[in-house]
Motif scaffolding. Structure first.
Motif, PDB file in Angstrom:
ATOM      1  N   THR A  37       0.781  -1.136  -0.164  1.00 26.20           N
ATOM      2  CA  THR A  37       0.111   0.073   0.094  1.00 26.20           C
ATOM      3  C   THR A  37       0.970   1.232   0.109  1.00 26.20           C
ATOM      4  N   GLY A  38       2.117   1.270   0.342  1.00 26.12           N
ATOM      5  CA  GLY A  38       2.841   2.483   0.441  1.00 26.12           C
ATOM      6  C   GLY A  38       4.197   2.172   1.219  1.00 26.12           C
ATOM      7  N   VAL A  39       4.898   3.235   1.567  1.00 26.91           N
ATOM      8  CA  VAL A  39       6.195   3.164   2.289  1.00 26.91           C
ATOM      9  C   VAL A  39       6.139   3.794   3.543  1.00 26.91           C
ATOM     10  N   ARG A  40       6.726   3.375   4.457  1.00 30.94           N
ATOM     11  CA  ARG A  40       6.902   4.107   5.855  1.00 30.94           C
ATOM     12  C   ARG A  40       8.416   4.345   6.478  1.00 30.94           C
ATOM     13  N   ARG A  41       8.458   5.824   6.594  1.00 29.53           N
ATOM     14  CA  ARG A  41       9.723   5.849   7.515  1.00 29.53           C
ATOM     15  C   ARG A  41       9.515   6.398   8.784  1.00 29.53           C
ATOM     16  N   TYR A  42      10.189   5.641   9.788  1.00 33.22           N
ATOM     17  CA  TYR A  42       9.933   5.571  10.977  1.00 33.22           C
ATOM     18  C   TYR A  42      11.263   6.234  11.993  1.00 33.22           C
ATOM     19  N   VAL A  43      11.436   7.245  12.439  1.00 30.60           N
ATOM     20  CA  VAL A  43      12.618   7.714  13.136  1.00 30.60           C
ATOM     21  C   VAL A  43      12.245   8.121  14.506  1.00 30.60           C
ATOM     22  N   ARG A  44      13.025   7.694  15.482  1.00 27.17           N
ATOM     23  CA  ARG A  44      12.903   8.160  16.725  1.00 27.17           C
ATOM     24  C   ARG A  44      14.021   8.801  17.123  1.00 27.17           C
ATOM     25  N   GLN A  45      14.165  10.025  17.828  1.00 33.73           N
ATOM     26  CA  GLN A  45      15.128  11.010  17.943  1.00 33.73           C
ATOM     27  C   GLN A  45      15.227  10.964  19.939  1.00 33.73           C
ATOM     28  N   TRP A  46      16.133  10.651  20.359  1.00 32.11           N
ATOM     29  CA  TRP A  46      16.665  10.925  21.549  1.00 32.11           C
ATOM     30  C   TRP A  46      17.243  12.074  21.844  1.00 32.11           C
ATOM     31  N   TRP A  47      16.941  12.956  22.881  1.00 28.93           N
ATOM     32  CA  TRP A  47      17.455  14.100  23.312  1.00 28.93           C
ATOM     33  C   TRP A  47      17.588  13.940  24.944  1.00 28.93           C
ATOM     34  N   GLY A  48      18.749  13.573  25.345  1.00 28.56           N
ATOM     35  CA  GLY A  48      19.024  13.083  26.831  1.00 28.56           C
ATOM     36  C   GLY A  48      17.801  11.706  27.160  1.00 28.56           C
ATOM     37  N   LEU A  49      17.261  12.032  28.374  1.00 30.88           N
ATOM     38  CA  LEU A  49      16.100  11.147  28.535  1.00 30.88           C
ATOM     39  C   LEU A  49      14.764  11.341  27.974  1.00 30.88           C
ATOM     40  N   SER A  50      14.755  11.963  26.849  1.00 35.09           N
ATOM     41  CA  SER A  50      13.247  12.293  26.351  1.00 35.09           C
ATOM     42  C   SER A  50      13.434  11.896  24.780  1.00 35.09           C
ATOM     43  N   SER A  51      12.526  11.644  24.227  1.00 38.48           N
ATOM     44  CA  SER A  51      12.458  11.205  22.934  1.00 38.48           C
ATOM     45  C   SER A  51      11.328  11.678  21.945  1.00 38.48           C
ATOM     46  N   LYS A  52      11.404  11.681  20.975  1.00 39.94           N
ATOM     47  CA  LYS A  52      10.332  12.211  19.991  1.00 39.94           C
ATOM     48  C   LYS A  52      10.392  11.332  18.579  1.00 39.94           C
ATOM     49  N   THR A  53       8.986  11.106  18.130  1.00 44.53           N
ATOM     50  CA  THR A  53       9.046  10.289  17.182  1.00 44.53           C
ATOM     51  C   THR A  53       8.416  10.832  15.709  1.00 44.53           C
ATOM     52  N   HIS A  54       9.095  10.524  14.682  1.00 45.77           N
ATOM     53  CA  HIS A  54       8.434  11.101  13.267  1.00 45.77           C
ATOM     54  C   HIS A  54       8.095  10.044  12.554  1.00 45.77           C
ATOM     55  N   ASP A  55       7.002   9.667  12.470  1.00 41.55           N
ATOM     56  CA  ASP A  55       6.367   8.382  11.687  1.00 41.55           C
ATOM     57  C   ASP A  55       5.715   8.795  10.365  1.00 41.55           C
ATOM     58  N   ALA A  56       6.256   8.794   9.278  1.00 43.36           N
ATOM     59  CA  ALA A  56       5.732   9.205   8.159  1.00 43.36           C
ATOM     60  C   ALA A  56       5.408   7.796   7.077  1.00 43.36           C
ATOM     61  N   PHE A  57       4.027   8.027   6.757  1.00 47.54           N
ATOM     62  CA  PHE A  57       3.537   6.897   5.660  1.00 47.54           C
ATOM     63  C   PHE A  57       3.130   7.524   4.441  1.00 47.54           C
ATOM     64  N   LEU A  58       3.573   7.190   3.148  1.00 44.31           N
ATOM     65  CA  LEU A  58       3.234   7.601   2.091  1.00 44.31           C
ATOM     66  C   LEU A  58       2.487   6.538   1.149  1.00 44.31           C
ATOM     67  N   LEU A  59       1.237   6.741   0.795  1.00 50.02           N
ATOM     68  CA  LEU A  59       0.884   5.688  -0.246  1.00 50.02           C
ATOM     69  C   LEU A  59       1.356   5.909  -1.550  1.00 50.02           C
ATOM     70  N   TRP A  60       1.569   4.601  -2.260  1.00 41.32           N
ATOM     71  CA  TRP A  60       2.103   4.676  -3.566  1.00 41.32           C
ATOM     72  C   TRP A  60       1.390   5.700  -4.590  1.00 41.32           C
ATOM     73  N   ASP A  61       0.003   5.783  -4.463  1.00 38.75           N
ATOM     74  CA  ASP A  61      -0.696   6.876  -5.397  1.00 38.75           C
ATOM     75  C   ASP A  61      -0.337   8.186  -5.114  1.00 38.75           C
ATOM     76  N   ASP A  62       0.289   8.384  -3.993  1.00 40.57           N
ATOM     77  CA  ASP A  62       0.627   9.896  -3.654  1.00 40.57           C
ATOM     78  C   ASP A  62       2.081  10.153  -3.840  1.00 40.57           C
ATOM     79  N   ILE A  63       3.099   9.108  -4.282  1.00 40.69           N
ATOM     80  CA  ILE A  63       4.216   9.355  -4.500  1.00 40.69           C
ATOM     81  C   ILE A  63       4.248   9.981  -6.106  1.00 40.69           C
ATOM     82  N   ALA A  64       4.698  10.976  -6.195  1.00 34.99           N
ATOM     83  CA  ALA A  64       4.717  11.547  -7.650  1.00 34.99           C
ATOM     84  C   ALA A  64       6.151  11.130  -8.379  1.00 34.99           C
ATOM     85  N   GLN A  65       7.218  11.171  -7.289  1.00 26.35           N
ATOM     86  CA  GLN A  65       8.425  11.119  -8.030  1.00 26.35           C
ATOM     87  C   GLN A  65       9.567  10.342  -6.781  1.00 26.35           C
TER      88      GLN A  65
END
Length: 278
Positions: free
Chosen positions: A146-174
């Motif tokens: 159905t598409g592709v997913r890029r999952y990135v978790r960033q740690w800054w000391g004891l805290s963390s932040k997640t960047h979870d991007a999912f693109l459908l194939w039909d939405d990928i232009a290039q």
């Protein structure tokens, strides 16, 4: 490098038999440093991509069944190398200051100044290792029918932040590829990356440093998959909608098996020749 490691290990073993703890610690630290640096060098040189990584595995989650491509070991081995380097330097300095064993400093450096220099190097290496441990990213890239997913978790000391991007194939232009160039001159390093341009805006919370409003960037050099093989698979799936189910098969990880090294050298020569003709 391997021969030097063998010598260091043999010396450490002999020192252990003589109960020379300082020499054992320093020898073990040197062996770990050289081993880690060797692995990092091989990864940077592309030898990790000679065959498909065993860490590429099937994944089943809320998006579907697909292929998961994890991050490589460069950063963990760098942290290990710096930690071992700090052990080596601090042990040499402590041994000199307290005289608990024969000096571990090299010839001509068996002085107070040499011990202070080793202590500073050891403390610096330990500080950098701690910084990399506290401030780090973990990246995964997954491919689904159905598409592709890029999952990135960033740690800054004891805290963390997640960047979870999912693109459908039909939405990928290039799908395009370029390189992130770091350093200059002889120290220049070219790191391959893949850009996925979307027809719909990417939410701000999913964007990273090299992203844009309508595109996400996959740092291919950080992943265990061979970058050109990954790029070819993504382009094939984009251009062949009826074939996208192949990434859900039990043997889908075979799709990321890179071609033989001879074929890659031949393709590189053809590309260079084409560029020079132009």
């Amino acid at each position: 490098m391997l021969m030097f490691m063998a010598v260091v290990i043999s010396v450490a073993i002999e020192a252990g038999q003589r109960s020379e703890v300082g020499v054992v610690v320093v020898g073990a630290g040197m062996a770990v440093v050289m081993g880690s640096v060797s692995i990092i060098g091989l990864e940077k040189a592309g030898f990790r991509s000679l065959r498909r990584s065993r860490r590429i595995a099937p994944i089943v989650d809320q998006h579907a069944t697909g292929i998961r491509i994890p991050m490589g070991h460069t950063v963990p081995f760098l942290i290990i190398s710096l930690g071992a380097c700090s052990v080596f330097c601090l042990s040499a300095a402590i041994t000199w200051y307290f005289g608990v064993a024969e000096t571990l400093l090299p010839g001509g450096r068996d002085t107070k100044g040499g011990a202070i220099f080793m202590a500073i190097c050891g403390g610096g290496a330990l500080a950098v290792a701690a910084f990399l441990l506290l401030v780090r990213n973990v990246t995964e890239f997954s491919i689904y029918p159905t598409g592709v997913r890029r999952y990135v978790r960033q740690w800054w000391g004891l805290s963390s932040k997640t960047h979870d991007a999912f693109l459908l194939w039909d939405d990928i232009a290039q799908i395009s590829a370029d390189e992130l160039v770091t350093g200059t001159g002889r120290t220049e390093e070219r790191n391959p990356r893949i850009t996925l341009r979307s027809t719909t805006p990417i939410p701000a919370g999913q964007q990273l440093k090299f992203d844009a409003e309508n595109e996400i960037t996959v740092m291919a050099h950080q992943l265990v998959a061979e970058p050109n093989t990954l790029l070819s698979l993504l382009r094939f799936l984009k251009d062949n909608p009826d074939q996208r189910d192949i990434v859900a098969r039990p043997d889908a990880r075979e799709l990321l098996t890179p071609p033989p090294l001879r074929e890659r050298f031949h393709a590189a020569r053809l590309a260079n020749k084409a560029g020079s003709d132009v």
